[in-house]
Write an enzyme that holds these catalytic residues in place. Structure first.
Site, PDB file in Angstrom:
ATOM      1  N   GLY A  24      36.823  48.227  33.310  1.00  0.00           N
ATOM      2  CA  GLY A  24      37.095  46.967  32.623  1.00  0.00           C
ATOM      3  C   GLY A  24      38.119  46.190  33.416  1.00  0.00           C
ATOM      4  CG  ASN A  28      39.702  48.391  36.230  1.00  0.00           C
ATOM      5  OD1 ASN A  28      39.743  49.477  35.663  1.00  0.00           O
ATOM      6  ND2 ASN A  28      38.589  47.875  36.718  1.00  0.00           N
ATOM      7  CE1 TYR A  80      31.275  49.200  35.393  1.00  0.00           C
ATOM      8  CE2 TYR A  80      32.598  49.349  33.395  1.00  0.00           C
ATOM      9  CZ  TYR A  80      32.514  49.297  34.774  1.00  0.00           C
ATOM     10  OH  TYR A  80      33.659  49.315  35.532  1.00  0.00           O
ATOM     11  CG  ASN A 153      36.485  39.741  37.152  1.00  0.00           C
ATOM     12  OD1 ASN A 153      35.894  40.422  37.991  1.00  0.00           O
ATOM     13  ND2 ASN A 153      37.696  40.036  36.725  1.00  0.00           N
ATOM     14  CB  ALA A 212      35.154  42.447  54.844  1.00  0.00           C
ATOM     15  CG  ASP A 242      39.331  44.358  38.246  1.00  0.00           C
ATOM     16  OD1 ASP A 242      39.184  43.129  38.119  1.00  0.00           O
ATOM     17  OD2 ASP A 242      38.498  45.186  37.848  1.00  0.00           O
TER      18      ASP A 242
END
Length: 310
Positions: A24, A28, A80, A153, A212, A242
């Site tokens: 979550g 997190n 999930y 998110n 990255a 997160d």
């Protein structure tokens, strides 16, 4: 939410044993901040079931205050499934009608918001239900003495029958905003950091995560600052955003420079990239201190992998 990940590597349809853990976005971030030594609390809702109890216990195990978590006897805990893979981990959500979807503005009643320095939220919550959207709007428009943090998110599966246009308004109302460049392209049709800043001029601090490559921060009227990401041998990437947010917020509360805050975010993200879980073991403190103050060349040369850092 309860989170299930494969107990052993392999194609998901061939995995027989799954490991139950937790996940979550907001929880997190709370867990990471608590591990970093800050007082952190998580406010949400879980069902009065075994999964809900497990989630609360797990979050508490990181040192997070869960006294504000509501136990809903009528709705189940969301869950999930994460199909772990280093190149990207497909996630299957089972959260429609969950306890968290029943949250609303009344959740704010009685919370000691005048005693906190940061409230962290995400664009997941307003997608769960009309009442959750009302909760986010109430928080965004309330008078406040704390910093309101918002992480976009983007989860497209949650917006199939809802209008994501509200996400820009919620982001604009926050003080600190985290946006992935890839997310912004999908939601708003802009990808370059300067374009995202033009779309979101309101937040005092805007962090654009560029995968990255690194991350760029726009902080007030100062020129944007870019910090390249660390080289990390990735186990799987879910949860790294997160962790990055937690590291950046930690640096913000410490009063660090934009560059140092970005490095703090990248270092915390590395702990998530090195594990199948959303909150992984911390890097050695001496390594963190060394890299936070490293020269640009030293930072660029750093390479982090399981058990070996060069």
């Amino acid at each position: 939410m309860a989170l299930f990940v494969p107990a052993v590597p392999g194609p998901p349809d061939e995995v027989v044993t799954w490991t139950r853990t937790i996940g979550g976005a907001e929880s997190n971030v709370a867990c990471h901040l608590a591990v970093l030594g800050l007082r952190a609390a998580w406010v949400s809702a879980v069902g009065g079931d075994a999964f809900g109890r497990a989630v609360v216990r797990a979050v508490e195990s990181f040192g997070v205050d869960t006294s504000g978590v509501v136990i809903d006897p009528a709705r189940p805990t969301g869950l999930y499934i994460k199909e772990s893979d280093a190149s990207g981990s497909p996630v299957r959500y089972y959260r429609r009608g969950s306890a968290a979807s029943g949250m609303g503005p009344a959740l704010l009643d009685g919370l000691p918001l005048d005693e906190v320095r940061v409230v962290h939220t995400s664009g997941i919550t307003p997608a769960l239900s009309d009442s959750c959207l009302a909760l986010m709007r109430a928080l965004a428009t309330a008078s406040r003495s704390f910093l309101l943090s918002f992480d976009l998110n983007w989860r497209p599966a949650l917006w199939t029958d809802r209008d994501p246009a509200v996400l820009r308004d919620l982001a604009a109302a926050a003080d600190v905003v985290f946006v992935g460049a890839d997310e912004a392209e999908r939601v708003w049709g802009v990808e370059k950091p300067t374009e995202i800043r033009a779309l979101l001029p309101e937040p005092a601090t805007l962090v654009v995560k560029q995968g990255a490559d690194g991350a760029t921060v726009f902080d007030g009227s100062a020129a944007p600052v870019f910090q390249p990401a660390l080289k990390v041998d990735v186990v799987e990437p879910v949860g790294a955003g997160d962790a990055f947010a937690a590291g950046f917020l930690y640096g913000t509360l410490a009063g660090w420079s934009p560059e140092r805050r970005l490095r703090s975010g990248h270092l915390r993200a590395a702990t998530a990239l090195l594990t199948h879980h959303d909150v992984g073991p911390s890097l050695p403190e001496d390594l963190v201190e060394s890299l936070l103050g490293a020269s640009p060349d030293e930072w660029a040369a750093a390479h982090i992998s399981l058990g070996v850092t060069s």
